[in-house]
Design an enzyme around this catalytic site. Structure first.
Site, short mmCIF file in Angstrom:
data_model
loop_
_atom_site.label_atom_id
_atom_site.label_comp_id
_atom_site.label_asym_id
_atom_site.label_seq_id
_atom_site.Cartn_x
_atom_site.Cartn_y
_atom_site.Cartn_z
N GLY A 233 -5.07 8.26 2.62
CA GLY A 233 -5.22 7.71 1.12
C GLY A 233 -6.60 7.01 0.80
N ASN A 234 -6.44 6.47 -0.40
CA ASN A 234 -7.11 5.76 -1.06
C ASN A 234 -7.20 5.07 -2.12
OD1 ASN A 234 -8.70 7.02 -3.67
ND2 ASN A 234 -8.76 8.39 -1.99
N ARG A 235 -8.05 3.59 -2.18
CA ARG A 235 -7.18 2.52 -3.34
C ARG A 235 -7.57 3.00 -5.04
NH1 ARG A 235 -9.39 -2.20 -1.70
NH2 ARG A 235 -8.28 -3.23 -3.71
N SER A 236 -7.21 4.09 -5.02
CA SER A 236 -7.40 4.17 -6.31
C SER A 236 -6.99 4.37 -6.86
CB SER A 236 -8.50 5.40 -6.90
OG SER A 236 -8.47 6.10 -7.98
N ALA A 300 -11.06 9.99 -6.79
CA ALA A 300 -11.11 9.57 -5.56
C ALA A 300 -10.67 10.58 -4.45
CB ALA A 300 -11.15 8.26 -4.48
#
Ligand code: CTP
Length: 424
Positions: A233-236, A300
Site C-alpha cells: 500500500g501507500n501512505r495516502s 495514490a
C-alpha cells in the site's frame, strides 16, 4: 494576538466553544461577543471558562470605557462562528443594533465569517447578494460545508468544523490571507517565518459556481494484496481528495467520489464508491467517466501489483530467509482517462514528488503532465514528514503547456477551493 469570537443565534453556536478553545490553546487572548440569541444555544459560563474572559453581550455594559468601539479597535482578528443568515444581512447593511454589530463597524481587523443555516436560506437570493457584497468589501468566508443539518434534511449550510475555522483564522493572523480590501483599510499582518511561504489560498467558496457540473473524484490509496492478510500500500490518507469533494459539493456540483482506504470520513453529499485495488479503481473510473465534466485523480495508485496472490497466508517456514516478490505494472488510469476524454471533459491529475528543490519539483511535474496528457496537474512535495495525513498542503498547479496556473498553501480545504477555482 487579540481575537474576538462573535457568536450568533444558530444551533451551531454550541460548536463555537471549540473555536474559542482552539484560539486559546494557540496562545491568543480571546474576547467572546455572544448575541442574546446565541446564549439560548450555548451557556455563558461555558464560554467564560473556555475563553478565560468575561463574555460580552450587552451594548449598554461598560459604557464608561466605550466598550462598543473599544473591543473592535483592539482586535487583531474577528471571527463570527456561526454567522446566521440574519447576521449576514445585518453586516451587509452595516446595522449596529447590538454589541457585535458595533464591534464590526469599529474594527480595522480582518473578519472571518463561518455561515451556518439551512440550505434554502443559504441559497436564498437575499443571502447570496449579501454574501457577494460582504466578500466584495473584504470579509472572508469559510464554509458552509455540505452535510446533515439540524432537521432530517442535508445540503450546504453546515458550519465549517471548529478546527478548520481556527486554522483559517490563524492563517489570516499569520499573513497572506487577510482581506485585501477591508472596509476600513485593514492590512494583513505578515509574520516572519510564517508556516506557509506561498500566497495563502482563498478559503471562501465562490457561491454555487459549480451548479450543474458533474465531477468525478478519486482519493485515498489503493492496496495490492499479497495473500489474504497482507498487501502493498501507500501512505495516502485521502484528505486532499475528500476536501476537494466537500468543496465541490458546497459549490453546487454533483460529485461522484471513488475512495480507496480513506483515513478520514467520506465526503458528505457525494455519491460514494469504494475500491481496494488499482484495477478495481480503474474499472470504476472508466465506468463512471462518461458522465463527468471534470475528473480529478487524487488517489495514490499502486504502480505495481504482485504477479500472483497467494490463496493462503504466506508462511516463513516455506519461504525461508529471503522472500522475492515479482510485481507487474498496473495500467495508468489517469493516462487512459486523458486519452479517452471527450472534448467537454477536463482531466486533473496529482503528482506526489520527493524533490529536493522547488525547481526540481516543477521539472518533475512538467515531465509528468507531458507523459500523462491530462489538462492540469496538481504537484505537491511529499516526504517522510510531508504531504501525508497532515491538514495542511502546499501545491503548484500547472497546465498542459507546463505553465504555472496557481501556487497555494493552506489547509487542505482551502487548497481544494483554490484548485477548483483555478480549474473553473
Ligand atoms: N495514477 C494513475 N494510475 C497509476 C498511477 C498513477 O492514474 N497506475 C495517477 C495518480 O492518481 C495521479 C497521477 O497519476 O493523479 C500521478 O501519480 P504519481 O504516483 O505521482 O505518478 P506515477 O504515474 O505513479 O509516476 P511515478 O510514481 O513514477 O512518479
Amino acid at each position: 494576538m487579540n481575537i474576538v469570537v462573535g457568536i450568533t443565534g444558530g444551533i451551531a453556536a454550541y460548536k463555537a466553544v471549540g473555536v474559542v478553545r482552539g484560539f486559546v490553546l494557540a496562545g491568543h487572548t480571546v474576547q467572546v461577543i455572544a448575541t442574546e440569541h446565541a446564549l439560548r444555544f450555548v451557556g455563558k459560563p461555558t464560554l467564560e471558562a473556555i475563553s478565560r474572559n468575561t463574555v460580552h453581550t450587552d451594548l449598554y455594559e461598560g459604557v464608561s470605557e466605550v466598550r462598543h468601539v473599544a473591543i473592535g479597535q483592539a482586535a487583531d482578528l474577528i471571527v463570527i462562528a456561526p454567522t446566521t443568515a440574519n447576521t449576514l444581512a445585518k453586516l451587509a447593511a452595516g446595522i449596529a443594533d447590538d454589541l457585535l454589530g458595533n464591534t464590526v463597524l469599529a474594527t480595522k481587523a480582518p473578519i472571518l465569517l463561518a455561515p451556518a443555516m439551512h440550505t434554502e436560506m443559504w441559497m436564498n437570493a437575499a443571502t447570496v447578494a449579501n454574501v457577494a457584497l460582504l466578500r466584495e468589501r473584504g470579509f472572508r468566508f469559510i464554509g458552509p460545508a455540505s452535510g446533515q443539518l439540524t432537521g432530517s434534511d442535508s445540503g450546504p449550510g453546515r458550519m465549517a468544523e471548529p478546527d478548520e475555522i481556527v486554522a483559517e483564522g490563524l492563517r489570516m493572523l499569520g499573513g497572506g490571507a487577510a482581506p485585501a480590501g477591508h472596509p476600513l483599510g485593514g492590512q494583513p499582518q505578515v509574520e516572519q517565518g510564517s508556516e506557509h511561504p506561498l500566497p495563502a489560498s482563498d478559503a471562501a467558496p465562490v457561491a454555487r459556481d459549480l451548479e450543474g457540473v458533474n465531477i468525478l473524484i478519486s482519493a485515498g490509496g489503493t492496496r495490492e494484496p499479497l495473500d489474504p492478510v497482507r498487501f502493498i500500500g501507500n501512505r495516502s490518507s485521502g484528505k486532499q481528495g475528500v476536501a476537494l469533494a466537500d468543496a465541490a459539493v458546497s459549490r453546487g456540483a454533483r460529485v461522484v467520489f471513488v475512495g480507496a482506504h480513506l483515513e478520514v470520513e467520506a465526503p458528505r453529499g457525494a455519491e460514494i464508491h469504494s475500491v481496494e485495488t488499482a484495477e478495481e479503481l480503474r474499472v470504476e473510473m472508466i465506468a463512471l467517466a462518461p458522465e463527468a465534466d471534470l475528473i480529478i485523480m487524487a488517489a495514490a495508485v499502486a504502480d505495481y501489483r504482485p504477479r500472483a496472490v497467494a490463496e493462503a497466508k504466506i508462511k516463513k517456514e516455506q519461504v525461508g530467509d529471503t522472500l522475492t516478490l515479482e510485481l507487474v505494472k498496473n495500467a495508468d488510469i489517469l493516462a487512459e482517462l486523458a486519452t479517452d476524454a471527450g472534448a467537454h471533459q477536463t482531466i486533473v491529475g496529482f503528482a506526489a514528488e520527493t524533490a529536493a528543490t522547488s525547481d526540481e519539483l516543477l521539472a518533475l511535474g512538467r515531465a509528468k503532465i507531458a507523459r500523462k496528457g491530462c489538462d492540469f496537474l496538481v504537484i505537491n512535495r511529499v516526504g517522510w514528514h510531508e504531504g501525508f495525513t497532515t491538514d495542511g498542503n502546499e501545491v503548484v498547479v500547472v497546465d498542459k503547456t507546463g505553465h504555472i496556473v496557481i501556487e497555494v498553501a493552506g489547509t487542505k480545504v482551502s487548497v481544494a477551493h483554490s484548485i477548483l477555482s483555478a480549474v473553473v
